[in-house]
Every structure is written in structure tokens, then in C-alpha cells.
Scaffold this motif. Structure first.
Motif, PDB file in Angstrom:
ATOM      1  N   ALA A 232       0.838  -1.205   0.000  1.00 33.91           N
ATOM      2  CA  ALA A 232       0.000   0.000   0.000  1.00 33.91           C
ATOM      3  C   ALA A 232       0.870   1.251   0.000  1.00 33.91           C
ATOM      4  O   ALA A 232       1.600   1.504   0.961  1.00 33.91           O
ATOM      5  N   ILE A 233       0.797   2.032  -1.076  1.00 29.69           N
ATOM      6  CA  ILE A 233       1.600   3.253  -1.212  1.00 29.69           C
ATOM      7  C   ILE A 233       0.700   4.392  -1.677  1.00 29.69           C
ATOM      8  O   ILE A 233      -0.146   4.202  -2.561  1.00 29.69           O
ATOM      9  N   VAL A 234       0.886   5.567  -1.081  1.00 26.89           N
ATOM     10  CA  VAL A 234       0.269   6.790  -1.582  1.00 26.89           C
ATOM     11  C   VAL A 234       1.386   7.781  -1.863  1.00 26.89           C
ATOM     12  O   VAL A 234       2.223   8.059  -0.995  1.00 26.89           O
ATOM     13  N   SER A 235       1.427   8.300  -3.082  1.00 25.19           N
ATOM     14  CA  SER A 235       2.442   9.273  -3.492  1.00 25.19           C
ATOM     15  C   SER A 235       1.775  10.641  -3.646  1.00 25.19           C
ATOM     16  O   SER A 235       0.825  10.790  -4.415  1.00 25.19           O
ATOM     17  N   ILE A 236       2.270  11.619  -2.903  1.00 29.86           N
ATOM     18  CA  ILE A 236       1.730  12.980  -2.969  1.00 29.86           C
ATOM     19  C   ILE A 236       2.593  13.799  -3.928  1.00 29.86           C
ATOM     20  O   ILE A 236       3.810  13.853  -3.784  1.00 29.86           O
ATOM     21  N   LYS A 237       1.934  14.444  -4.871  1.00 31.02           N
ATOM     22  CA  LYS A 237       2.653  15.242  -5.867  1.00 31.02           C
ATOM     23  C   LYS A 237       2.357  16.721  -5.657  1.00 31.02           C
ATOM     24  O   LYS A 237       1.197  17.137  -5.647  1.00 31.02           O
TER      25      LYS A 237
ATOM     26  N   LEU B 178       7.711   6.669  -9.701  1.00 26.98           N
ATOM     27  CA  LEU B 178       7.231   6.302  -8.364  1.00 26.98           C
ATOM     28  C   LEU B 178       5.933   5.499  -8.437  1.00 26.98           C
ATOM     29  O   LEU B 178       5.692   4.622  -7.599  1.00 26.98           O
ATOM     30  N   MET B 179       5.108   5.789  -9.421  1.00 27.05           N
ATOM     31  CA  MET B 179       3.834   5.071  -9.557  1.00 27.05           C
ATOM     32  C   MET B 179       4.043   3.600  -9.919  1.00 27.05           C
ATOM     33  O   MET B 179       3.120   2.786  -9.790  1.00 27.05           O
ATOM     34  N   LEU B 180       5.243   3.245 -10.369  1.00 26.92           N
ATOM     35  CA  LEU B 180       5.537   1.865 -10.759  1.00 26.92           C
ATOM     36  C   LEU B 180       6.103   1.040  -9.610  1.00 26.92           C
ATOM     37  O   LEU B 180       6.388  -0.151  -9.784  1.00 26.92           O
ATOM     38  N   LEU B 181       6.256   1.649  -8.437  1.00 27.59           N
ATOM     39  CA  LEU B 181       6.857   0.939  -7.303  1.00 27.59           C
ATOM     40  C   LEU B 181       5.983  -0.211  -6.828  1.00 27.59           C
ATOM     41  O   LEU B 181       6.474  -1.203  -6.303  1.00 27.59           O
ATOM     42  N   SER B 182       4.672  -0.069  -6.965  1.00 32.55           N
ATOM     43  CA  SER B 182       3.735  -1.059  -6.446  1.00 32.55           C
ATOM     44  C   SER B 182       2.494  -1.090  -7.337  1.00 32.55           C
ATOM     45  O   SER B 182       2.136  -0.077  -7.946  1.00 32.55           O
ATOM     46  N   THR B 183       1.851  -2.252  -7.375  1.00 31.59           N
ATOM     47  CA  THR B 183       0.576  -2.347  -8.092  1.00 31.59           C
ATOM     48  C   THR B 183      -0.560  -1.735  -7.282  1.00 31.59           C
ATOM     49  O   THR B 183      -1.686  -1.650  -7.769  1.00 31.59           O
ATOM     50  N   ASN B 184      -0.247  -1.308  -6.062  1.00 26.42           N
ATOM     51  CA  ASN B 184      -1.246  -0.718  -5.165  1.00 26.42           C
ATOM     52  C   ASN B 184      -0.826   0.696  -4.783  1.00 26.42           C
ATOM     53  O   ASN B 184      -0.879   1.085  -3.618  1.00 26.42           O
ATOM     54  N   CYS B 185      -0.355   1.450  -5.780  1.00 28.77           N
ATOM     55  CA  CYS B 185       0.130   2.812  -5.546  1.00 28.77           C
ATOM     56  C   CYS B 185      -0.877   3.825  -6.085  1.00 28.77           C
ATOM     57  O   CYS B 185      -1.349   3.696  -7.223  1.00 28.77           O
TER      58      CYS B 185
ATOM     59  N   LYS C 177      -6.292   1.177   2.648  1.00 29.55           N
ATOM     60  CA  LYS C 177      -5.780   0.159   1.737  1.00 29.55           C
ATOM     61  C   LYS C 177      -5.406  -1.117   2.505  1.00 29.55           C
ATOM     62  O   LYS C 177      -5.714  -2.244   2.056  1.00 29.55           O
ATOM     63  N   ILE C 178      -4.760  -0.948   3.650  1.00 25.13           N
ATOM     64  CA  ILE C 178      -4.331  -2.104   4.449  1.00 25.13           C
ATOM     65  C   ILE C 178      -5.545  -2.894   4.934  1.00 25.13           C
ATOM     66  O   ILE C 178      -5.551  -4.140   4.907  1.00 25.13           O
ATOM     67  N   GLU C 179      -6.579  -2.197   5.364  1.00 21.29           N
ATOM     68  CA  GLU C 179      -7.777  -2.859   5.854  1.00 21.29           C
ATOM     69  C   GLU C 179      -8.478  -3.668   4.761  1.00 21.29           C
ATOM     70  O   GLU C 179      -9.087  -4.710   5.038  1.00 21.29           O
ATOM     71  N   ARG C 180      -8.365  -3.218   3.508  1.00 16.43           N
ATOM     72  CA  ARG C 180      -9.037  -3.912   2.410  1.00 16.43           C
ATOM     73  C   ARG C 180      -8.236  -5.125   1.913  1.00 16.43           C
ATOM     74  O   ARG C 180      -8.767  -5.953   1.164  1.00 16.43           O
ATOM     75  N   MET C 181      -6.975  -5.218   2.299  1.00 16.55           N
ATOM     76  CA  MET C 181      -6.110  -6.301   1.805  1.00 16.55           C
ATOM     77  C   MET C 181      -6.349  -7.602   2.579  1.00 16.55           C
ATOM     78  O   MET C 181      -6.766  -7.594   3.716  1.00 16.55           O
TER      79      MET C 181
END
Length: 329
Positions: A253-258, A288-295, A325-329
Motif C-alpha cells: 500500500a503506497i500513496v504518493s503525494i505530488k 514512483l507510480m511503478l513501485l507497487s501495483t497498489n500505488c 488500503k491495508i484494511e481492504r487487503m
């Protein structure tokens, strides 16, 4: 060019240690000092409600030279247990004998958390350069990390290929940090603090309580702060190479702030390659958006690079999104 600065920085480190032994800090830290092996790091934790067993602890990793966690800890503590720390050389922490690279910073952070009894799982929040450190930490210790927030993060693919104008700007900043070291040693920056120059240069600081501002600004008055900033920026290439390993996090679970722009446009930004910097940021955010499928990427529309001052609520929102995101996993 970085190699030309290293002998000077080594000499300044030796001088600083000699002076520091004679100085007494009359401002006690809000947290606790933890000995991680012949030097101490300052750890400050807060939790405004009972921590549920097994719930993640939020760990904040500051920007280059940053101590912005003091601006964020109260609001983040409404979500859960949060820990901020002064990297070696900043705030109340001692200078480290090790090079200021992401690899060494990550190992110091893990030692600090272990010695402090701060058990995983962790949600890591990395601001700017701190994004390097949390990524490498999550790579080294994947079993400890359940999510990340990257605040206008960096990516090595862009940082290692910066055009000449941005490289020159980097060394301009480094030379400024060295000059500020002498300003801090002579007490000039302390005078700036008394006159409110920091708030004049960055009016957004006024939104925070005075005692919080003092926690942060205090660090800038000390020579070790500027010395460490110079070391971190001159080791950016080494840190960029080290973090190349940390590029595949599965469905973490990743959130990237731009941010909206690297610097908010003003008169002085006419003298720097702002368009080039923003183009570089676009490339890095795509990576950075490619770091995880859940970003997930969210936009800080009213912020320059210093989102933690311009729109600190965005970081709180991002942590909340990671928890969901963690709760939904």
C-alpha cells in the motif's frame, strides 16, 4: 565535484565535535535520546488514543535537512501511534561517524526502533529525500512495513541524470549550507530566529504553534545541522545508487503525494531553472507510480515542494488512505 568538499567537511566535523563538548543545550528535547552505539538519536513519539494491538505505527522520515515531523506529529497522532526522530546531525541527535547516505541512515533508523522497543508493523512516511530512506528500509525489512507515503518523493532515474543547470543548482545549495554553517557558528542564524526571519521567508510557518516552530527552527541555529545538510546533499548520488534496489514492492500500500510545483513561482524563481526542475519531477513521479501495483497518486494543488508546510493535511489524508488500503487487503 563532491570529492572537493569532503576534506573540508571532515575538518569541520572535527572542529564541531571539539566545540560541542564545551556547549550545554539548555533546551531539553521533547522525546528521549537513544544510544545506538557511541552516539545518540532523538526519538519523539505520540499517541492520542489507545493503540490497538497489531495496528501499525507511523514512522516519519524527514526531508533533506528536515525536521518537519514536529509540524505533523499532533495531527498524525489522532490517527494512531506516530514516531518522529531527528536524523543524526539534526535536532537533538548527535552527529554520526558514518557517511550520510541512505544505506547508513536506514541502518541507524532500524537500530533506533529496535533499541526503543518500537515494534512493527510500520507505515513509513518519507518526505522528499526521506522517500529514498523509507523505500530502502521497506526493501531491507519487508516484513516490518505494511505501507508507505511518499511526499513529493525523489526517484533515482531522474536524480542521476539531472541536466547541468540542476547539477549546478545542487552544488550552489551545498555551498550555501557550508556558508550557513559559519553563520550558525557566529550566532547570526540565532539572530535571524529572534527577529522572526524564518517566518518572514516562509509565512506558512505561522500556522503552527510557536513552541512547535521553536522545536524545528532550533536545529537550524546549530552548526551541525548545516554540516549534515551539506553531507547529505553531496552524497545524493551515492544514495540514488543505493536505492536502485528498492523498486519492486509487489502490492504494498503506497500513496504518493505530488506537489503543484517544485517552488511556488515568485520573483527569485526567475533565477533558477524551475521549468527544468518541474520536468524532472514529472518524470520521477511517473517512476514512483511503478513501485507497487497498489500505488495511488494524489495532487497537492496549493503546494510547492514543502507540502508539510503548505498543505500538511495532505500528509494526514495520505496516511489515512494507506490505512484504508491495508484494511481492504
Amino acid at each position: 565535484m563532491a570529492s572537493y568538499f569532503q576534506p573540508l567537511l571532515l575538518a569541520l566535523t572535527t572542529i564541531y565535535h571539539a566545540i560541542a563538548c564545551c556547549l550545554e543545550d539548555r533546551n531539553p528535547p521533547p522525546g528521549k535520546l537513544i544510544d545506538i552505539g557511541n552516539y545518540k538519536l532523538h526519538l519523539y513519539e505520540k499517541n492520542l488514543h489507545h493503540k490497538v494491538e497489531g495496528s501499525p505505527t507511523i514512522i516519519l522520515e524527514h526531508s533533506l535537512g528536515g525536521i518537519e515531523g514536529y509540524f505533523l506529529i499532533d495531527e498524525l497522532a489522532k490517527i494512531g501511534r506516530v514516531c518522529i526522530y531527528d536524523r543524526a546531525g539534526f535536532g537533538w541527535s548527535d552527529i554520526s561517524p558514518h557517511a550520510r547516505t541512505t544505506e547508513n541512515i536506514v541502518m541507524e533508523l532500524d537500530t533506533l526502533l529496535r533499541f526503543s522497543g518500537i515494534e512493527p508493523p510500520y507505515i513509513l512516511v518519507g518526505d522528499s529525500f526521506g522517500s529514498y530512506n523509507v523505500r530502502l528500509y521497506a526493501h531491507r525489512f519487508p516484513q516490518k512495513v505494511v505501507g508507505m507515503v511518499l511526499t513529493d518523493g525523489l526517484h533515482e532515474s531522474g536524480m542521476l541524470k539531472m541536466p547541468f543547470g540542476l547539477q549546478a543548482l545542487k552544488y550552489f545549495f551545498a555551498s550555501g549550507f557550508v556558508m550557513s554553517l559559519f553563520g550558525a557558528s557566529l550566532g547570526i542564524i540565532r539572530v535571524f530566529k529572534i527577529l522572526g526571519i524564518f517566518e518572514l521567508l516562509k509565512p506558512g510557518l505561522r500556522k503552527f504553534p510557536q513552541y512547535v516552530r521553536q522545536y524545528a527552527i532550533r536545529s537550524f541555529c546549530r552548526p551541525k545541522h548545516w554540516l549534515t545538510m551539506a553531507q547529505e546533499i553531496l552524497n545524493l548520488d551515492a544514495s540514488s545508487q543505493q536505492v536502485m534496489l528498492a523498486n519492486n514492492f509487489g502490492n504494498l500500500a503506497i500513496v504518493s503525494i505530488k506537489a503543484n510545483s517544485f517552488f511556488q513561482p515568485s520573483l527569485w524563481t526567475n533565477f533558477i531553472p524551475l521549468a527544468s526542475a518541474n520536468q524532472l519531477r514529472e518524470t520521477m513521479h511517473q517512476e514512483l507510480m511503478l513501485l507497487s501495483t497498489n500505488c495511488t497518486q494524489i495532487q497537492a494543488h496549493n503546494s510547492g515542494h514543502f507540502i508539510w508546510i503548505d498543505e500538511p493535511e495532505m500528509i494526514v489524508t495520505a496516511v489515512g488512505m494507506v490505512l484504508e488500503k491495508i484494511e481492504r487487503m
